[in-house]
Design a protein around this motif. Structure first.
Motif, PDB file in Angstrom:
ATOM      1  N   ARG A 161      57.585  43.514 -21.345  1.00  0.00           N
ATOM      2  CA  ARG A 161      57.062  44.657 -20.595  1.00  0.00           C
ATOM      3  C   ARG A 161      56.688  45.831 -21.500  1.00  0.00           C
ATOM      4  O   ARG A 161      56.270  46.882 -21.016  1.00  0.00           O
ATOM      5  CB  ARG A 161      58.100  45.123 -19.574  1.00  0.00           C
ATOM      6  CG  ARG A 161      58.370  44.118 -18.464  1.00  0.00           C
ATOM      7  CD  ARG A 161      59.703  44.386 -17.767  1.00  0.00           C
ATOM      8  NE  ARG A 161      59.803  45.757 -17.298  1.00  0.00           N
ATOM      9  CZ  ARG A 161      59.446  46.167 -16.076  1.00  0.00           C
ATOM     10  NH1 ARG A 161      58.958  45.287 -15.216  1.00  0.00           N
ATOM     11  NH2 ARG A 161      59.577  47.425 -15.724  1.00  0.00           N
ATOM     12  N   LEU A 162      56.849  45.674 -22.801  1.00  0.00           N
ATOM     13  CA  LEU A 162      56.646  46.769 -23.741  1.00  0.00           C
ATOM     14  C   LEU A 162      55.163  47.017 -23.983  1.00  0.00           C
ATOM     15  O   LEU A 162      54.411  46.101 -24.321  1.00  0.00           O
ATOM     16  CB  LEU A 162      57.333  46.418 -25.064  1.00  0.00           C
ATOM     17  CG  LEU A 162      57.567  47.544 -26.067  1.00  0.00           C
ATOM     18  CD1 LEU A 162      58.453  48.623 -25.468  1.00  0.00           C
ATOM     19  CD2 LEU A 162      58.213  46.974 -27.327  1.00  0.00           C
ATOM     20  N   ASP A 163      54.748  48.270 -23.798  1.00  0.00           N
ATOM     21  CA  ASP A 163      53.358  48.657 -24.063  1.00  0.00           C
ATOM     22  C   ASP A 163      53.303  49.305 -25.438  1.00  0.00           C
ATOM     23  O   ASP A 163      53.592  50.496 -25.602  1.00  0.00           O
ATOM     24  CB  ASP A 163      52.860  49.625 -22.983  1.00  0.00           C
ATOM     25  CG  ASP A 163      51.369  49.920 -23.119  1.00  0.00           C
ATOM     26  OD1 ASP A 163      50.764  49.462 -24.109  1.00  0.00           O
ATOM     27  OD2 ASP A 163      50.815  50.613 -22.250  1.00  0.00           O
ATOM     28  N   LEU A 164      52.945  48.531 -26.444  1.00  0.00           N
ATOM     29  CA  LEU A 164      52.970  49.016 -27.823  1.00  0.00           C
ATOM     30  C   LEU A 164      52.023  50.190 -28.046  1.00  0.00           C
ATOM     31  O   LEU A 164      52.292  51.069 -28.872  1.00  0.00           O
ATOM     32  CB  LEU A 164      52.621  47.872 -28.781  1.00  0.00           C
ATOM     33  CG  LEU A 164      53.570  46.666 -28.765  1.00  0.00           C
ATOM     34  CD1 LEU A 164      53.060  45.579 -29.698  1.00  0.00           C
ATOM     35  CD2 LEU A 164      54.977  47.090 -29.151  1.00  0.00           C
ATOM     36  N   ALA A 165      50.927  50.225 -27.303  1.00  0.00           N
ATOM     37  CA  ALA A 165      49.940  51.292 -27.499  1.00  0.00           C
ATOM     38  C   ALA A 165      50.467  52.652 -27.084  1.00  0.00           C
ATOM     39  O   ALA A 165      49.973  53.685 -27.551  1.00  0.00           O
ATOM     40  CB  ALA A 165      48.665  50.968 -26.728  1.00  0.00           C
ATOM     41  N   GLN A 166      51.459  52.677 -26.193  1.00  0.00           N
ATOM     42  CA  GLN A 166      51.958  53.943 -25.662  1.00  0.00           C
ATOM     43  C   GLN A 166      53.179  54.478 -26.410  1.00  0.00           C
ATOM     44  O   GLN A 166      53.686  55.545 -26.071  1.00  0.00           O
ATOM     45  CB  GLN A 166      52.312  53.770 -24.176  1.00  0.00           C
ATOM     46  CG  GLN A 166      51.129  53.388 -23.295  1.00  0.00           C
ATOM     47  CD  GLN A 166      50.035  54.428 -23.317  1.00  0.00           C
ATOM     48  OE1 GLN A 166      50.301  55.633 -23.281  1.00  0.00           O
ATOM     49  NE2 GLN A 166      48.787  53.981 -23.400  1.00  0.00           N
ATOM     50  N   GLN A 217      53.839  39.189 -23.798  1.00  0.00           N
ATOM     51  CA  GLN A 217      53.179  40.494 -23.691  1.00  0.00           C
ATOM     52  C   GLN A 217      51.759  40.424 -24.228  1.00  0.00           C
ATOM     53  O   GLN A 217      50.841  41.068 -23.699  1.00  0.00           O
ATOM     54  CB  GLN A 217      53.995  41.543 -24.449  1.00  0.00           C
ATOM     55  CG  GLN A 217      53.657  42.981 -24.128  1.00  0.00           C
ATOM     56  CD  GLN A 217      52.509  43.528 -24.969  1.00  0.00           C
ATOM     57  OE1 GLN A 217      52.173  42.960 -26.003  1.00  0.00           O
ATOM     58  NE2 GLN A 217      51.920  44.614 -24.518  1.00  0.00           N
ATOM     59  N   PRO A 233      51.341  40.004 -16.351  1.00  0.00           N
ATOM     60  CA  PRO A 233      52.632  40.566 -15.950  1.00  0.00           C
ATOM     61  C   PRO A 233      53.615  39.466 -15.571  1.00  0.00           C
ATOM     62  O   PRO A 233      53.216  38.368 -15.146  1.00  0.00           O
ATOM     63  CB  PRO A 233      52.285  41.440 -14.744  1.00  0.00           C
ATOM     64  CG  PRO A 233      51.017  40.871 -14.210  1.00  0.00           C
ATOM     65  CD  PRO A 233      50.266  40.353 -15.397  1.00  0.00           C
ATOM     66  N   GLY A 242      48.915  39.568 -21.809  1.00  0.00           N
ATOM     67  CA  GLY A 242      48.478  40.563 -20.833  1.00  0.00           C
ATOM     68  C   GLY A 242      48.802  40.204 -19.401  1.00  0.00           C
ATOM     69  O   GLY A 242      48.417  40.925 -18.474  1.00  0.00           O
ATOM     70  N   SER A 262      63.488  51.557 -26.232  1.00  0.00           N
ATOM     71  CA  SER A 262      62.788  50.303 -25.926  1.00  0.00           C
ATOM     72  C   SER A 262      62.697  49.377 -27.129  1.00  0.00           C
ATOM     73  O   SER A 262      62.559  48.155 -26.972  1.00  0.00           O
ATOM     74  CB  SER A 262      61.388  50.605 -25.382  1.00  0.00           C
ATOM     75  OG  SER A 262      60.567  51.185 -26.385  1.00  0.00           O
TER      76      SER A 262
END
Length: 336
Positions: free
Chosen positions: A58-63, A197, A202, A200, A138
């Protein structure tokens, strides 16, 4: 500290006390049956992998706030490496097991970022600070446990090669290290989560629910294990090692993070305050789970968990006061 944070610390110690009572009264069996180790294995092989996979998937690396992450992990991993190197150098003369240097390194590096860290961040820094704290959390376990796992598996492979009189076989040592590091209840779920992840896609609702339920068992189980381990193993005969590790955790590590974050990465204001307090947290329960997994320094790690949590009551206000004093030059003041 606020009353809410004090209550959280009290709740943690009460759960540890409950675990001690369970162990002392032998509710789950005698010491020979090793109930604490059975529960630790359940946490390490069942519940923690579910948590790591779900977190990574669930980790959004871009954020992620990468400057803050670097400002925290560069000094923490560096201190971890120095501690590990010092312990390896002294291991032979003290007759310690091969896994001891890595266990002591993770005990100093790994902070209680959930049970204590979240109330500190929310109560002191407000919603914005909590968001920054959670961004660091995280990847907190993922980074530190990956490093510790690699170090301990390298030592175990080297020790096994030496026992088999293959000291010069560097290739065999590296192959064993790589194999045991990847096929590991910490690393494999992380790699699988990253692979998921990257697609893409979910996580399906039922799967996510199952993983979440399994993951929520890690925290109370590990806190109970601290008390049970204390009942079965007791404190080590000498507390010198535990006190030294506690000093590194509560004083040296936050001071080093502050210096590196300020001078190297130029952090100011709230980001600086958040990374320093994350570094100043007492030793986390995952360190004990790691120690029990490798059967090394279990009593000492238990002692550090208990002592550092109690000592945090005194050290946390000092760090918060210093951060408040410097807030006039750092940037925004702490949240009320």
């Amino acid at each position: 500290m606020s009353a809410a944070i004090g209550y959280k610390l009290l709740a943690i110690m009460l759960i540890v006390g409950f675990g001690y009572l369970v162990g002392r009264l032998r509710w789950l069996g005698s010491a020979e049956a090793e109930p604490a180790r059975v529960l630790s294995n359940a946490a390490f092989f069942m519940f923690a992998p579910a948590l790591f996979f779900r977190t990574t998937a669930r980790l959004d690396l871009a954020q992620l706030p990468w400057p803050m992450i670097a400002a925290f992990f560069v000094p923490v991993v560096a201190l971890m490496g120095l501690n590990y190197a010092a312990q390896r150098w002294r291991r032979a003369e003290r007759g310690l097991p091969a896994a001891a240097p890595a266990v002591r390194a993770i005990t100093v590096a790994f902070g209680n970022s959930l049970q204590i860290g979240i109330p500190i961040a929310a109560g002191v820094f407000g919603e914005t600070g909590l968001g920054l704290h959670l961004a660091l959390v995280s990847v907190h376990a993922l980074v530190l446990l990956l490093v510790a796992t690699t170090l301990v598996e390298l030592d175990l492979a080297r020790d096994q090669a030496r026992g088999a009189q293959r000291i010069g076989s560097l290739g065999a040592v590296l192959r064993a290290t790589l194999r045991n590091t990847i096929i590991h209840p910490v690393v494999l779920p992380v790699l699988a989560g990253m692979a998921w992840q990257a697609t893409g896609v979910p996580l399906p609702g039922p799967v996510d629910e199952v993983l979440q339920l399994l993951g929520t068992a890690v925290v109370p189980l590990c806190l109970t294990l601290i008390g049970m381990s204390l009942a079965y193993l007791g404190f080590p005969r000498s507390l010198r090692g535990a006190l030294g590790l506690t000093l590194l955790k509560l004083v040296v590590q936050p001071a080093l993070v502050w210096a590196v974050a300020w001078w190297v990465f130029g952090l100011r204001g709230l980001p600086l305050q958040v990374v320093v307090m994350l570094a100043a947290l007492p030793s986390g329960t995952n360190a004990l789970m790691f120690a029990q997994r490798y059967r090394a320094q279990e009593a000492e790690t238990t002692a550090v968990n208990v002592i550092s949590t109690l000592a945090f009551v005194a050290t946390a206000p000092v760090w918060l006061w210093l951060l408040t004093v410097f807030s006039s030059v750092d940037g925004p003041a702490l949240a009320s």
